[in-house]
Design an enzyme around this catalytic site. Sequence first.
Site, mmCIF file in Angstrom:
data_model
loop_
_atom_site.group_PDB
_atom_site.id
_atom_site.type_symbol
_atom_site.label_atom_id
_atom_site.label_comp_id
_atom_site.label_asym_id
_atom_site.label_seq_id
_atom_site.Cartn_x
_atom_site.Cartn_y
_atom_site.Cartn_z
ATOM 1 N N ASN A 8 19.247 102.200 -51.018
ATOM 2 C CA ASN A 8 19.664 100.356 -50.759
ATOM 3 C C ASN A 8 20.869 100.627 -49.522
ATOM 4 O O ASN A 8 21.350 101.819 -50.086
ATOM 5 C CB ASN A 8 19.532 100.092 -51.811
ATOM 6 C CG ASN A 8 19.903 98.804 -52.140
ATOM 7 O OD1 ASN A 8 20.613 98.220 -51.839
ATOM 8 N ND2 ASN A 8 18.744 97.628 -52.087
HETATM 9 N N1 PLP Z 1 19.183 99.263 -55.523
HETATM 10 C C1 PLP Z 1 18.201 98.900 -55.063
HETATM 11 C C2 PLP Z 1 16.663 100.394 -55.383
HETATM 12 C C3 PLP Z 1 17.869 97.351 -54.690
HETATM 13 O O1 PLP Z 1 16.505 97.844 -54.697
HETATM 14 C C4 PLP Z 1 18.329 96.907 -54.527
HETATM 15 C C5 PLP Z 1 18.082 95.647 -54.193
HETATM 16 O O2 PLP Z 1 16.831 95.284 -54.600
HETATM 17 C C6 PLP Z 1 19.901 97.120 -55.489
HETATM 18 C C7 PLP Z 1 20.032 98.358 -55.499
HETATM 19 C C8 PLP Z 1 21.148 95.817 -54.827
HETATM 20 O O3 PLP Z 1 21.233 95.296 -55.745
HETATM 21 P P1 PLP Z 1 22.160 94.018 -56.011
HETATM 22 O O4 PLP Z 1 21.643 93.440 -55.755
HETATM 23 O O5 PLP Z 1 22.587 94.548 -57.756
HETATM 24 O O6 PLP Z 1 23.308 94.529 -55.429
#
Ligand code: PLP
Length: 510
Positions: free
Chosen positions: A192
Site C-alpha cells: 500500500n
Molecule cells: N494497507 C493495506 C493493505 C490497505 O489496503 C490499506 C487501505 O486500504 C492501507 C494499508 C491503508 O489503510 P488506512 O487507511 O487505515 O491507513
Amino acid sequence: MDFDEFREFGHASIEFLINYLSGIRERDVLPSTAPYAVINQLPKEIPEQPDHWREVLRDLEHIILPGLTHWQSPYFNAFYPSSSSAGSIIGELLIAGIGVLGFSWICSPACTELEVVVMDWLAKFLKLPAHFRHASEGPGGGVIQGSASEAVLVAVLAAREQAVASYRESHPELSESEVRGRLVAYSSDQSNSCIEKAGVLAAMPIRLLPAGEDFVLRGDTLREAIGEDVAAGRIPVICVATLGTTGTCAYDDIESLSAVCEEYKVWLHVDAAYAGGAFALDECSDLRKGLDRVDSLNFNLHKFMLVNFDCSAMWLRDANKVVDSFNVDRIYLKHKHEGQSQIPDFRHWQIPLGRRFRALKVWITFRTLGAEGLRNHVRKHIELAKQFEQLVLKDSRFELVAPRALGLVCFRPKGDNEITTQLLQRLMDRKKIYMVKAEHAGRQFLRFVVCGMDTKASDIDFAWKEIESQLTDLLSEQSLVARKSGNVGDLAQHFQIHLGAENATHEKSQ
Ligand code: PLP
C-alpha cells in the site's frame, strides 16, 4: 442547548441514520454534484446566532447527503470495505458523549484497561501467537491506532531508532548522522502507498522490491536486496510485508521473509490491514503461517470487523522497543503507577499525545455481535465474492486476473487496457456501482470488493448485471462506429472478441 433539546436532537439523529442506512440502496452510490456545489450552497461564515438543530438536519439531508459517496452501500465495491454496525455506531456516539482522552493510565484508567482487554480478546479471536497479548509473560501487547498508515509509521520509526542505537553501539567510530544516512527499508511493489509514505516521513528510503508474477514477495528477493545493500555499506532496518495487498489481496511469504529478517536482524512488520480478519477462520489458517516470527503487525477493524472508521489494531512482540523509541516525558504527564507492567501508558505507543476511547466501540461491537457474528460476517463476504467470481467465469468476454482472495475479485474484459478504462468510465458515469482499477505488469483490471453492512446475494447479481450490460452496450456502440468507418477488424483485435450480429460471443450468466 438544554438536555431536553439534546434528547430530541439525539432521537431525531438516530431516526435520520436508520432511514439513511435502511434506504441506502435507493441512492446512487456516487454523487451527481459538480465541484463547488456544496461550497456554493453554504454560508461563508459561522452563523452569528445559533441555528435550530432541525434546520441543521434539514441541510444535512438536502445539501450534504447529495454530495456524498455512500461507503455503506452494498454497491460501493471500491478499495476495501469501511465497515460499520449498529453497536459500533452507538459506541462512537458514546465515546463522543463521554469525551475522555486516555493517553496515560491516570487520564482515564478504564480507557486504557478496556483497550488492554479488547486487544487481548482480538488477539485470541484471530489466533495470533500468545506473545502478542498483554496477559502473556513477555513484553508484547496490542494497541489501537487510528489507521494502518499510523501503525506502519510507528513500526518504521521504532525499527529505525532501534537500528540506529544498536549500530552506533557496534560502530562507535560513526556519527549519528552518518548512521542515519545509511539506513534502508524494504517492502514489495504491491504494498500500500502508506508504506512508501512511512519511508518519506521517516526520512529513510524504502526499496519497493518486485513481487513475483503471482504478486507475492518472497525471501529470496529480499535476501538479494539486503545483500546488495550490506555490500554497499547500507544498514537494513525493516521489511514491511503485506498479507492482503491492496491491488489483488496477495499474501507475501512471511515464512521465507522472516528467515531473512532473522538472519540480518531486520524488523519484520506485517500489514494485514484487510486480510487480518480472516485469521479468525480455521479454513484460512494458512494465512497465519510465520506470524510467530514477526515483530509487529496491524489489522484494520474498520475494514473487516464491523467497527467503524477509525480503528486499526497493532500488536508488538516487544512493546518496549516502541516505548523506548518514543518516550518523551514532561512533569505534567507523570503519575504514580507509570511503568508498571500490565498498565501501559499508550501515549508511548503512538504518534499523537491525545487518544480517543476507541476501545469502547470495539467492546460494544464485539459484545453485540459475538465472536460467531464476527466470523459469520467475514465468511459471508467470502461467499459473496465466490458468487461474483462464478459470474465472471461464466461470461467468456471477461477474464480473472488473479485468484479470488477473501472478498476481492480482480477481473477485466478481455482485450487491451482501453476497454477496461472505457467500461469503468461508463460505470462511474452511471453511478450505480463504484469500483476502482488496479494495474500489474502493464495490465489494468477492475477490482470488485464485497463491502456494505448487510450485503446480500441479490446485491451481487445487481452489480454483475450492471457490469455485463454496460460491456454489451459499449461493444455495440464501438461496433457501430467501426462498421461506419470500416475498421471492424481493428476493433475485434482491440477487444479480442468476435464481432457478430450481437457484437460479442458470450454465455449470458443469468
Ligand atoms: N494497507 C493495506 C493493505 C490497505 O489496503 C490499506 C487501505 O486500504 C492501507 C494499508 C491503508 O489503510 P488506512 O487507511 O487505515 O491507513
